[in-house]
Design an enzyme around this catalytic site. Structure first.
Site, short mmCIF file in Angstrom:
data_model
loop_
_atom_site.label_atom_id
_atom_site.label_comp_id
_atom_site.label_asym_id
_atom_site.label_seq_id
_atom_site.Cartn_x
_atom_site.Cartn_y
_atom_site.Cartn_z
CE1 TYR A 155 33.17 55.23 98.32
CE2 TYR A 155 35.16 54.85 99.61
CZ TYR A 155 34.22 55.72 99.10
OH TYR A 155 34.31 57.06 99.36
N1 LIG Z 1 33.14 61.08 104.70
C1 LIG Z 1 34.36 60.67 104.35
O1 LIG Z 1 35.23 60.47 105.22
C2 LIG Z 1 34.72 60.49 102.89
C3 LIG Z 1 36.04 60.06 102.59
C4 LIG Z 1 36.39 59.88 101.25
C5 LIG Z 1 35.49 60.17 100.25
N2 LIG Z 1 34.21 60.56 100.56
C6 LIG Z 1 33.30 60.86 99.45
O2 LIG Z 1 32.71 62.12 99.70
C7 LIG Z 1 31.38 62.14 99.18
C8 LIG Z 1 30.40 62.54 100.25
O3 LIG Z 1 30.48 61.58 101.31
P1 LIG Z 1 29.65 61.72 102.66
O4 LIG Z 1 30.53 61.27 103.77
O5 LIG Z 1 29.01 63.03 102.72
O6 LIG Z 1 28.56 60.57 102.43
P2 LIG Z 1 26.97 60.57 102.65
O7 LIG Z 1 26.53 59.17 102.45
O8 LIG Z 1 26.65 61.24 103.94
O9 LIG Z 1 26.46 61.51 101.47
C9 LIG Z 1 26.20 61.05 100.17
C10 LIG Z 1 24.82 61.56 99.78
O10 LIG Z 1 24.59 61.13 98.44
C11 LIG Z 1 23.25 60.72 98.35
N3 LIG Z 1 23.15 59.76 97.24
C12 LIG Z 1 23.63 58.50 97.19
N4 LIG Z 1 23.34 57.94 96.01
C13 LIG Z 1 22.63 58.88 95.31
C14 LIG Z 1 22.04 58.91 94.03
N5 LIG Z 1 22.09 57.84 93.23
N6 LIG Z 1 21.40 60.04 93.63
C15 LIG Z 1 21.32 61.12 94.44
N7 LIG Z 1 21.87 61.14 95.68
C16 LIG Z 1 22.51 60.03 96.09
C17 LIG Z 1 22.91 60.08 99.68
O11 LIG Z 1 21.51 60.09 99.94
C18 LIG Z 1 23.70 60.97 100.63
O12 LIG Z 1 22.88 61.99 101.17
C19 LIG Z 1 31.14 60.76 98.61
O13 LIG Z 1 31.42 60.81 97.22
C20 LIG Z 1 32.14 59.89 99.31
O14 LIG Z 1 32.48 58.76 98.55
C21 LIG Z 1 33.81 60.73 101.87
#
Ligand SMILES: NC(=O)c1ccc[n+]([C@@H]2O[C@H](COP(=O)([O-])OP(=O)(O)OC[C@H]3O[C@@H](n4cnc5c(N)ncnc54)[C@H](O)[C@@H]3O)[C@@H](O)[C@H]2O)c1
Length: 337
Positions: free
Chosen positions: A158
């Site tokens: 990741y």
């Molecule tokens: N939540 C955290 O603590 C955290 C920490 C560091 C980084 N991030 C990053 O922040 C971003 C959002 O994370 P989140 O927690 O909201 O995750 P999440 O999984 O809730 O949201 C990601 C969304 O992207 C969609 N998705 C995945 N692959 C896809 C594709 N190929 N095409 C279209 N949609 C797609 C999923 O359906 C989902 O709704 C991500 O890039 C994640 O890596 C999150």
């Protein structure tokens, strides 16, 4: 365009935890938002549908239910909408899942982000903002983590895919003059959160009297970031378009309109204190099942937020107890509905 419309902002991952909150806040301030999401089954898609249903109540919102890994349908949605700003949050998230499901990280994070950068190359934007992660700091031990540190030691696929998107993003920013900001988020929590992350897993277990799995025997530290603080920082950064003027402590590239910015609370919390706060909000004790460290996990994260504050002003983060109380209120209501 509706009367409400101000800027046209594309939010990828709009049915996800962070994308939903960002899209909703943008709609509430009168922006026009195109959400892109393909509702992947990584966790219960009903939660994504419920978030999306709230967005659909806003007249300024449109959804394209498609994958960013599908260049053709993604490109059609982009060109129809003609975004001025793109906030790229779609990804295959999760550290542990990447050990058993590596391909989904390559498809969503690498191919999806590449498709997005190709679109930005051919359709000029005011600003591209994209999510990276504190996981890129990997095996680094210098705390707090600052954007100036090298990030060559990821400890999960990741993290490696996210680090790769930063590098690919830099090359596109340099070659094609795309103004780009890559955020490094630190453990985000709050209402409408992700079921694969500790707050929901723990709350569910505590409420049903089940034990919670506490890794590394509880010797873990996280710089928890409350969702509203994160959203406020992201929205403030839309107008901090990387150009040629550096601010103190900047990570601005010497050759491209490109910078990386930590978004964290700047206030690391021991896992045990986090569980104590959840127990107070729920009003029941947790049964702690102490386990060894999990492969791919980091023992500690701690954000240096000096650059964020230089770009967006001094911030007062939501306290852990207030953030946890709001999360637990939502969790109870959502599960009762
Ligand atoms: N939540 C955290 O603590 C955290 C920490 C560091 C980084 N991030 C990053 O922040 C971003 C959002 O994370 P989140 O927690 O909201 O995750 P999440 O999984 O809730 O949201 C990601 C969304 O992207 C969609 N998705 C995945 N692959 C896809 C594709 N190929 N095409 C279209 N949609 C797609 C999923 O359906 C989902 O709704 C991500 O890039 C994640 O890596 C999150």
């Amino acid at each position: 365009m509706t009367d409400l419309a101000n800027r046209r902002i594309l939010v990828t991952g709009s049915a996800g935890f962070i994308g939903f909150h960002v899209a909703r806040a943008l709609l509430e301030q009168g922006e026009q938002v195109l959400g892109i999401d393909d509702f992947t089954p990584y966790y219960d898609p009903r939660l994504k549908e419920a978030r999306n249903a709230q967005l659909e109540n806003h007249p300024g919102f449109t959804l394209a239910r498609t994958s960013i890994a599908d260049a053709e349908s993604f490109g059609t949605a982009w060109r129809d909408f003609r975004p001025q700003v793109v906030i790229h949050l779609a990804a295959q998230a999760g550290v542990r899942y990447s050990i058993d499901h590596p391909q989904s990280y390559i498809d969503a994070n690498i191919t999806g982000t590449f498709n997005l950068l190709e679109l930005a190359r051919h359709n000029p934007l005011d600003h591209l903002l994209a999510a990276s992660t504190s996981s890129v700091y990997g095996a680094n031990t210098d705390m707090p983590f600052a954007e100036s540190q090298k990030t060559q030691n990821p400890v999960s696929l990741y993290a490696a895919t996210k680090g790769a998107t930063e590098l690919i993003g830099h090359s596109y920013s340099h070659l094609f003059g795309i103004p780009a900001t890559f955020f490094r988020f630190f453990t985000v929590y709050g209402p409408w959160g992700r079921p694969d992350m500790a707050p929901i897993k723990f709350a569910r277990a505590i409420l049903s009297g089940q034990p919670i799995d506490v890794y590394n025997h509880g010797d873990m530290v996280r710089d928890f970031t409350y969702i509203d603080d994160l959203v406020a920082a992201i929205i403030a950064l839309i107008d901090a378009v990387p150009g040629t003027d550096a601010v103190p402590g900047d990570s601005l590239s010497p050759v491209a309109p490109f910078r990386k910015v930590n978004i964290g609370g700047g206030n690391p919390v021991k896992l045990g204190d986090f569980i104590d706060s959840l127990e107070r909000a729920i009003g029941r004790p947790a049964v702690r099942n102490l386990l060894p460290m999990q492969p791919g996990d980091m023992q500690q994260t701690y954000a240096d937020i000096g650059l964020l504050e230089a770009l967006t002003g001094k911030r007062t983060p939501t306290s852990l107890d207030d953030g946890i109380a709001a999360f637990v209120d939502w969790y109870r209501g959502y599960n009762a509905a």
